[in-house]
Design a protein around this motif. Sequence first.
Motif, PDB file in Angstrom:
ATOM      1  N   ALA A 195       0.844  -1.193   0.000  1.00 16.60           N
ATOM      2  CA  ALA A 195       0.000   0.000   0.000  1.00 16.60           C
ATOM      3  C   ALA A 195       0.879   1.242   0.000  1.00 16.60           C
ATOM      4  O   ALA A 195       1.973   1.247   0.568  1.00 16.60           O
ATOM      5  N   ILE A 196       0.404   2.299  -0.666  1.00 14.55           N
ATOM      6  CA  ILE A 196       1.128   3.566  -0.692  1.00 14.55           C
ATOM      7  C   ILE A 196       0.786   4.364   0.565  1.00 14.55           C
ATOM      8  O   ILE A 196      -0.381   4.633   0.841  1.00 14.55           O
ATOM      9  N   ASN A 197       1.811   4.737   1.310  1.00 15.66           N
ATOM     10  CA  ASN A 197       1.591   5.521   2.528  1.00 15.66           C
ATOM     11  C   ASN A 197       1.724   7.020   2.281  1.00 15.66           C
ATOM     12  O   ASN A 197       1.004   7.814   2.886  1.00 15.66           O
ATOM     13  N   SER A 198       2.649   7.405   1.416  1.00 10.17           N
ATOM     14  CA  SER A 198       2.869   8.817   1.119  1.00 10.17           C
ATOM     15  C   SER A 198       3.625   8.919  -0.194  1.00 10.17           C
ATOM     16  O   SER A 198       4.207   7.938  -0.671  1.00 10.17           O
ATOM     17  N   VAL A 199       3.603  10.123  -0.798  1.00 10.86           N
ATOM     18  CA  VAL A 199       4.332  10.335  -2.048  1.00 10.86           C
ATOM     19  C   VAL A 199       5.135  11.628  -1.955  1.00 10.86           C
ATOM     20  O   VAL A 199       4.776  12.551  -1.217  1.00 10.86           O
ATOM     21  N   VAL A 236       8.023   9.404  -6.056  1.00 16.70           N
ATOM     22  CA  VAL A 236       8.367   8.244  -5.231  1.00 16.70           C
ATOM     23  C   VAL A 236       7.292   8.040  -4.168  1.00 16.70           C
ATOM     24  O   VAL A 236       6.962   8.960  -3.420  1.00 16.70           O
ATOM     25  N   GLY A 237       6.755   6.839  -4.118  1.00 15.57           N
ATOM     26  CA  GLY A 237       5.796   6.483  -3.090  1.00 15.57           C
ATOM     27  C   GLY A 237       6.444   5.603  -2.034  1.00 15.57           C
ATOM     28  O   GLY A 237       7.168   4.664  -2.370  1.00 15.57           O
ATOM     29  N   GLN A 238       6.206   5.932  -0.770  1.00 16.86           N
ATOM     30  CA  GLN A 238       6.648   5.068   0.325  1.00 16.86           C
ATOM     31  C   GLN A 238       5.608   3.972   0.494  1.00 16.86           C
ATOM     32  O   GLN A 238       4.423   4.266   0.673  1.00 16.86           O
ATOM     33  N   ILE A 239       6.021   2.726   0.415  1.00 14.51           N
ATOM     34  CA  ILE A 239       5.080   1.612   0.415  1.00 14.51           C
ATOM     35  C   ILE A 239       5.373   0.658   1.572  1.00 14.51           C
ATOM     36  O   ILE A 239       6.480   0.592   2.088  1.00 14.51           O
ATOM     37  N   SER A 240       4.334  -0.080   1.957  1.00 15.35           N
ATOM     38  CA  SER A 240       4.521  -1.051   3.041  1.00 15.35           C
ATOM     39  C   SER A 240       3.458  -2.143   2.933  1.00 15.35           C
ATOM     40  O   SER A 240       2.434  -1.985   2.252  1.00 15.35           O
ATOM     41  N   GLY A 241       3.723  -3.257   3.594  1.00 14.98           N
ATOM     42  CA  GLY A 241       2.774  -4.363   3.648  1.00 14.98           C
ATOM     43  C   GLY A 241       3.058  -5.210   4.878  1.00 14.98           C
ATOM     44  O   GLY A 241       4.166  -5.180   5.428  1.00 14.98           O
ATOM     45  N   HIS A 242       2.061  -5.957   5.318  1.00 17.67           N
ATOM     46  CA  HIS A 242       2.209  -6.751   6.541  1.00 17.67           C
ATOM     47  C   HIS A 242       1.576  -8.129   6.354  1.00 17.67           C
ATOM     48  O   HIS A 242       0.513  -8.274   5.734  1.00 17.67           O
ATOM     49  N   ASN A 243       2.260  -9.137   6.871  1.00 17.33           N
ATOM     50  CA  ASN A 243       1.773 -10.522   6.822  1.00 17.33           C
ATOM     51  C   ASN A 243       1.343 -10.913   5.409  1.00 17.33           C
ATOM     52  O   ASN A 243       0.208 -11.314   5.164  1.00 17.33           O
TER      53      ASN A 243
END
Length: 242
Positions: free
Chosen positions: A218-222, A230-237
């Motif tokens: 998911a994109i958290n910020s750009v 540039v998008g800061q991305i993250s994911g869990h499990n």
Amino acid sequence: MTWTATATRDRSHSRAGPKFLITLVIVVVLLVIIDFGAKAVAENVMANKIQQQGLPRKPDVTIDGFPFLTQVAAKDFRQVSISATNVPEGPVTISKIHATGHQIKLNSYAFSSGTITSLSGTALISFSSLASTLTKQIGPLGTLLNGAGLKLTAAGPHEVRAVLNLVVTTGSATWRVTRASGQDLRISLVGSSGLPAGLISSISSVTLHLPSLPLGLAINSVSVTNAGVVGQISGHNVPFGS
């Protein structure tokens, strides 16, 4: 006689010492080769499985940490780096995705499935990719550019600027790039010069919807950099494989 026997034993021990060290070095080298070979196999298997999570081609996967086989024994990779290029997402092509996964829990010793506890990284939309998207999304802009293309550059941490050599005139425009909601990016006009009024209204606001990033990211910020958006991305499990 005693002196002769003692000297013989000493010579025997002196010869045995180097032989033992050579054997030990050979064993260590073989173990290192096996370790790196197993890691290369695992990286290839994981890359194939991760590709099935929404990537158009096999990504580059690097399993960090040494030794590797002890991580296999625990079915727990400490850290994995994943890189992919030219990933199509709706109207936009993401030029590069780079993410680092932590605590990868394997379901088996075959490396073919597991769960990535956490992922974080960046998704880059190059200026050329964004320019191509805007030209297609904004009909009048593409017509007036007459195939010349749109050249974008960074104008600040959240803004891009373009000098437009149109058929009828030359002008400039500055857009602010922000994350709207979910996976949407909003491109909003914040300034222009020398552009026709009819064109300004059509390029004032554009929303780019990215359906879903691979690996459940998911994109958290750009932000805007010299390389592009540039998008800061993250994911869990995040599960992979089957």
